[in-house]
Design a protein around this motif. Structure first.
Motif, mmCIF file in Angstrom:
data_model
loop_
_atom_site.group_PDB
_atom_site.id
_atom_site.type_symbol
_atom_site.label_atom_id
_atom_site.label_comp_id
_atom_site.label_asym_id
_atom_site.label_seq_id
_atom_site.Cartn_x
_atom_site.Cartn_y
_atom_site.Cartn_z
ATOM 1 N N ALA A 343 56.875 14.167 45.173
ATOM 2 C CA ALA A 343 55.790 14.297 44.192
ATOM 3 C C ALA A 343 56.306 14.501 42.773
ATOM 4 N N LYS B 72 49.744 16.059 38.517
ATOM 5 C CA LYS B 72 48.934 15.373 37.529
ATOM 6 C C LYS B 72 49.260 15.931 36.138
ATOM 7 N N PHE C 80 47.638 24.742 52.093
ATOM 8 C CA PHE C 80 48.321 23.457 51.935
ATOM 9 C C PHE C 80 49.568 23.610 51.089
ATOM 10 N N GLU C 81 49.415 24.342 49.977
ATOM 11 C CA GLU C 81 50.558 24.498 49.086
ATOM 12 C C GLU C 81 51.692 25.250 49.763
ATOM 13 N N GLN C 84 53.486 22.882 51.926
ATOM 14 C CA GLN C 84 54.263 21.989 51.072
ATOM 15 C C GLN C 84 55.533 22.695 50.609
ATOM 16 N N ASN C 155 44.911 20.072 55.577
ATOM 17 C CA ASN C 155 44.896 18.742 54.982
ATOM 18 C C ASN C 155 43.637 17.997 55.450
ATOM 19 N N THR C 156 43.423 16.815 54.817
ATOM 20 C CA THR C 156 42.167 16.087 55.044
ATOM 21 C C THR C 156 41.915 15.835 56.522
ATOM 22 N N GLU C 270 54.014 14.635 58.920
ATOM 23 C CA GLU C 270 53.528 14.396 57.572
ATOM 24 C C GLU C 270 52.663 15.552 57.062
ATOM 25 N N GLY C 272 50.222 14.977 54.453
ATOM 26 C CA GLY C 272 48.889 14.482 54.156
ATOM 27 C C GLY C 272 48.433 14.940 52.782
ATOM 28 N N GLN C 273 47.115 14.898 52.557
ATOM 29 C CA GLN C 273 46.529 15.319 51.290
ATOM 30 C C GLN C 273 45.765 16.607 51.512
ATOM 31 N N LYS C 274 45.670 17.397 50.449
ATOM 32 C CA LYS C 274 44.937 18.654 50.583
ATOM 33 C C LYS C 274 43.481 18.366 50.900
ATOM 34 N N GLU C 276 39.606 18.253 50.826
ATOM 35 C CA GLU C 276 38.562 18.438 49.815
ATOM 36 C C GLU C 276 37.235 18.476 50.541
#
Lengths: 434, 148, 372
Positions: A343, B72, C80-81, C84, C155-156, C270, C272-274, C276
């Motif tokens: 990232a 971002k 999530f963080e 990560q 994650n999602t 993996e 993934g994405q956080k 939402e």
């Protein structure tokens, strides 16, 4: 019916005394309450159920003028209280029937150009539409007697007029182009005026059309953004850069600082439109700088000239930067797919994308040095990202090497275990007692 | 007897090999675990709150810069009055990265001339929505950005 | 040999530290029991290793889980963080986390294989019924571990899978909504759900599992190893548990560790994405593979059958299957009499085949969508 009319007759009489007195004069700007509307005219016209006279009555209910308290008589004159057609339509009572196209602008302007009148309803509403219209292609032709051109009602409608901000209005930004196309797409009509009729088709190919219609970006230009609303006329050759520059400020400033500004003015070339077209404005590509079929520079700069060399140099810088960015992205993507976290490196690389965009923008300075500088900045970032990808790759290899070491040790342990097991089994077999 | 001695020594060698390889394997398991248990230098895991590399005194009044936050860009700037603020730097029009203009104390998007004020409100040009606000906390020289 | 009194005390004074420890914890008694334990050797002996493998993998999960909870933060804002962070910043965090995620799947897979082998070997017949029952309950606990743990990275995929999964009990009339609320810590899947699932995953389930596992293992030792019906009656060769069976067990365990490490290095789990919560669900949401057959089955049920919601009937069906599974030793009269029970075998094979087909169908891309 008579009683109802009688109830409203007095205020009506008071308020419309002006209209009754003079024939085709301006209506009084203080209408009666909304409840009155145009009871007289509407009732009759609806009851008639005739394709010629009923639709306006039906449409008028939704009209913004109706909501502001205006009536049929406000524009058409006549006596809205009368039940008898002759009385209602009496020219002595101001009835003017259906106005002819050449009278329409003045009719609408009788209120809409009256600042004091408009202030009563919407103080910030512009009142110079008629003046603008007179400068337009439509206005000028109308003055010459050509009644086939657009007047106020051609675009705004006559009876169900909605505010511009209403999404159903024919002049709402997403509908302007199809409204203009009603006439400007008519080949016969356009041929009579020596105008092309494929403009809308071209516009539909453009990025502006896509942004406006598909992405819903209301700031994207449509016909009136560049041609003007009421003073609709194509921008003059010398004005093109200014017009495009109202949104594309950076490019306009660069272009004006470039050698092309004076050169195009001398040659009478239409600024931005020279390379980017006026209606079918598609997304430009790096191929514009090439010598191939999409090349724009070659239209003027023959091979071997300084201009051609500049174009080639700029193209080279941009393509190199793009290549390095793609390489960096690919390397990072490979690491991401292998499960490494990229990232931070990807964020840093995104600055290179910005540099690429800026380099492409700098083309409009038409000075290879400017593009080279910007591209160089981006190249540094791209190369750093490649180095970061290499570091991540290194870490990944370290993990795999570590794994190999661990697996080796495990393998040896397993082998030792198996040997031990065999040994123990052999010891238990009848050959040698425990 | 010879064979018995050979057997014995082989057995001992086997046990020795087994012990050593198992021990070495165990070390190869324990090493990562022990390294894992020691916390790394940057002990704040949360990306909903980030401590920045830049020092608070580096940001002069009426100036700003772009910093990364959760992948971002974020525009971190100090108003003329000295207050430190942070906003999402992704323009709400077509996602270009905005910049702070010191001469006008506003935020500008170079792509299509969009302008935002110091609160992130879109005041001119095509941007349809304001920029998202972020919380800024200053601890001495350290700047911490947090989602609002 | 040991008896209280001056003799003992005198003897004790001469003990080395190691010997003292052995005496005080009664090591000799345990060692004696262990030395006595024998494992029958026949063509199905390989299947005996599955139980120990399941236990080993469980211990791997406990170890890696404890390490993970040194850094994991159970809240919607930070979960999530923190994962990560573990993957990117903590040294070997990627290894521990991937082993835990892969290990969970391996663990459930081995538990299912262990159950299947015990079933087909009829090891649940008398006097081992309680061993079976405790084992099936342990399977449910393992699935509970899998379901609760899946949400924790926030994650999602996990968010929506949990949303769908916790919608299922809501179908039960009467207590359904209450049950769903208790599971979710609210009416929706939120940070409260993370906290709750975390508590379930690291405290509640481990406590219950420890007890049940203890019971299960004690019973196994008490009753000794069962033999298949075909072998019963004959006197099969045996091998000593210590050291022969145990050493072979260790080979399997080492292979499992190597496999997990390899998976962690080459196929990291993996991130993934956080999640939402207000974004629409992406296409292709599905739970982990061990829930896929039920998930797919529920999709095929019509909205209503004879006035009863289809999903409810599905849940009741699964409940019935679970009950049957638990009560197999009681229901299978043949086995308890020491006779083969071919119909049970056929039923089990049909169920397994059905589960496999459903799982396969669930993995296919939805119609009209090309799998990326």
């Amino acid at each position: 019916m008579t009683r109802r009319l009688a109830v409203f007759a007095v205020p009506f009489a008071v308020l419309f005394s002006g209209a009754l007195a003079a024939p085709a004069g301006p209506p009084t700007p203080t209408p009666p309450s909304k409840a009155v509307a145009s009871i007289g005219c509407v009732d009759c016209h609806l009851a008639l159920d005739d394709a010629r006279v009923s639709p306006p009555a039906k449409l008028f209910a939704a009209d913004i003028h109706a909501r502001s308290g205006f009536t049929c008589a406000s524009c058409h004159g006549g006596d809205p209280r009368a039940e008898d057609q002759d009385v209602a339509h009496d020219p002595k009572k101001g009835f003017r029937g259906k106005p002819s196209p050449k009278d329409i602008p003045a009719l609408c302007a009788s209120c809409h150009s009256d600042a004091a009148a408009m202030k009563h309803f919407n103080p910030s509403e512009r009142v110079d539409q008629l003046a603008e219209y007179r400068t337009s292609g439509h206005g000028k032709a109308l003055l010459r007697g050509d009644e086939s051109v657009a007047t106020c009602i051609s675009c705004h409608g006559a009876h169900g007029i909605l505010p511009v901000k209403d999404v159903r209005s024919p002049v709402y930004p997403t509908r302007v182009a199809e409204t203009c196309n009603r006439c400007h797409g008519d080949a016969t009509l356009m041929a009579a005026h020596k105008l092309p009729s494929d403009v809308y088709a071209k516009y539909q190919k453009s990025v502006h059309f896509e942004a406006l219609m598909k992405k819903g970006d209301l700031s994207s230009p449509t016909c009136n953004s560049c041609h003007g609303n009421h003073g609709a006329a194509p921008p003059q050759v010398g004005s093109v850069a200014n017009v495009c520059g109202t949104c594309h400020t950076v490019f306009a400033e660069q272009f004006k600082a470039s050698p092309h500004w004076e050169a195009f003015a001398e040659l009478g070339l239409p600024g931005c439109v020279t390379c980017h077209e006026n209606h079918a404005i598609v997304a430009p590509t790096d191929a514009y700088l090439s010598t191939g079929k999409d090349g724009k520079c070659v239209d003027c700069h023959e091979a071997g000239t300084e201009g051609a060399r500049s174009a080639a140099a700029m193209r080279e810088d941009i393509l190199t930067l793009e290549k390095q960015i793609l390489a960096a992205k690919g390397a990072l993507q490979r690491e991401a797919e292998a499960g490494m976290l990229v990232a931070r490196a990807q964020f840093d690389l995104s600055r290179a994308d910005e540099a690429l965009t800026k380099a492409r923008a700098d083309v409009h300075l038409f000075q290879p040095y400017a593009v080279q500088q910007t591209a160089a900045g981006g190249l540094t970032i791209a190369r750093t990202a490649q180095a970061q990808a290499a570091l991540i790759r290194h870490e990944r290899d370290f993990r795999r090497k570590g794994l190999v070491v661990a697996l080796l040790l495990i393998g040896i342990s397993i082998a030792a275990l198996v040997a031990k097991i065999r040994d123990l089994d052999r010891r238990k077999s009848p050959r040698s007692g425990s | 007897m010879d064979t018995a001695d050979q057997e014995h020594s082989r057995r001992r060698w086997l046990t020795y090999l087994l012990g050593t390889s198992l021990g070495a394997s165990l070390v190869s398991f324990l090493y990562p675990i022990l390294r894992y248990v020691v916390p790394p230098v940057s002990s704040e895991p949360s990306l909903s709150e980030i401590e920045l590399d830049v020092k608070a005194s580096d940001i002069l009044p009426n100036s700003g810069r772009i910093v990364p936050f959760a992948g971002k860009p974020v525009i971190l700037f100090r108003t003329a009055a000295g207050e430190l603020k942070a906003l999402s730097a992704t323009c709400t029009h077509l996602a270009c990265t905005v910049q702070f203009r010191g001469d006008r104390s506003d935020i500008w998007c170079a792509c299509h001339n969009g302008v935002y004020d110091a609160n992130g409100t879109n005041i001119s040009g095509p941007p349809p929505r304001p920029l998202t606000k972020l919380d800024v906390a200053v601890r001495g020289e350290k700047i911490v950005i947090r989602r609002a | 040999m040991s008896s209280d009194g001056p003799e003992r005390r005198a003897a004790a004074a001469r003990l080395s530290p190691a010997a003292w420890l052995r005496d005080r914890i009664g090591w000799d008694g345990i060692a004696h029991l262990a030395a006595k334990k024998e494992v029958p050797v026949h063509r199905y002996t390989l299947l005996y290793y599955l139980g120990g493998m399941a236990l080993f993998l469980f211990l791997v999960q406990v170890a890696t889980g404890i390490l993970l909870l040194l850094y994991y933060r159970p809240s919607a804002a930070e979960a999530f963080e923190s994962v990560q962070y573990i993957m990117a910043e903590v040294p070997f965090g990627w290894l521990i986390r991937s082993i835990h995620s892969w290990g969970a799947n391996l663990f459930v897979g081995v538990v299912i294989l262990h159950m299947a082998s015990v079933f087909f070997l009829k090891a649940y017949r008398a006097p081992r019924e309680m061993t079976w029952i405790s084992g099936v309950l342990l399977l449910f606990l393992a699935l509970g571990f899998g379901f609760s743990g899946y949400l924790l990275p926030w994650n999602t995929l996990a968010f929506f899978a949990t949303k769908v999964g916790t919608d299922v009990p809501a179908q039960i009339p009467g207590i359904g909504l209450l049950l769903s609320r208790i599971l979710r810590g609210g009416s929706d899947v939120t940070g409260a759900t993370v906290s709750r699932f975390y508590g379930i995953h690291v405290a509640i389930l481990p406590a219950i599992t420890t007890l049940l596992l203890g019971v299960h293992l004690v019973l196994v030792q008490q009753k000794g190893m069962s033999v298949p019906l075909s072998v019963e009656g004959t006197k099969p060769r045996t091998m000593k548990f210590v050291p022969d069976f145990l050493l072979r067990d260790m080979v399997g365990w080492l292979i499992a560790v190597g496999l997990l490490a390899g998976l962690a290095a080459f196929l990291p789990w993996e991130l993934g994405q956080k999640a939402e919560p207000f974004a629409p669900a992406p296409a292709g949401i599905r739970p982990e593979w061990y829930f896929l057959s039920m998930f797919q089955f529920l999709k095929y049920l019509p909205a209503e059958i004879a006035g009863i919601p289809g999903e409810l009937l599905g849940i009741l069906f699964f409940g019935a299957l679970a009950a049957i599974l638990v009560l197999v030793p009681v229901l299978d009269r043949g086995a308890s009499r020491g006779q083969p029970s071919p119909w049970w075998n056929r039923l089990a094979l049909v169920a397994l085949a059905g589960a496999l087909v459903l799982t396969f169908l669930a993995l296919l891309p939805p119609p009209g969508q090309v799998k990326p």
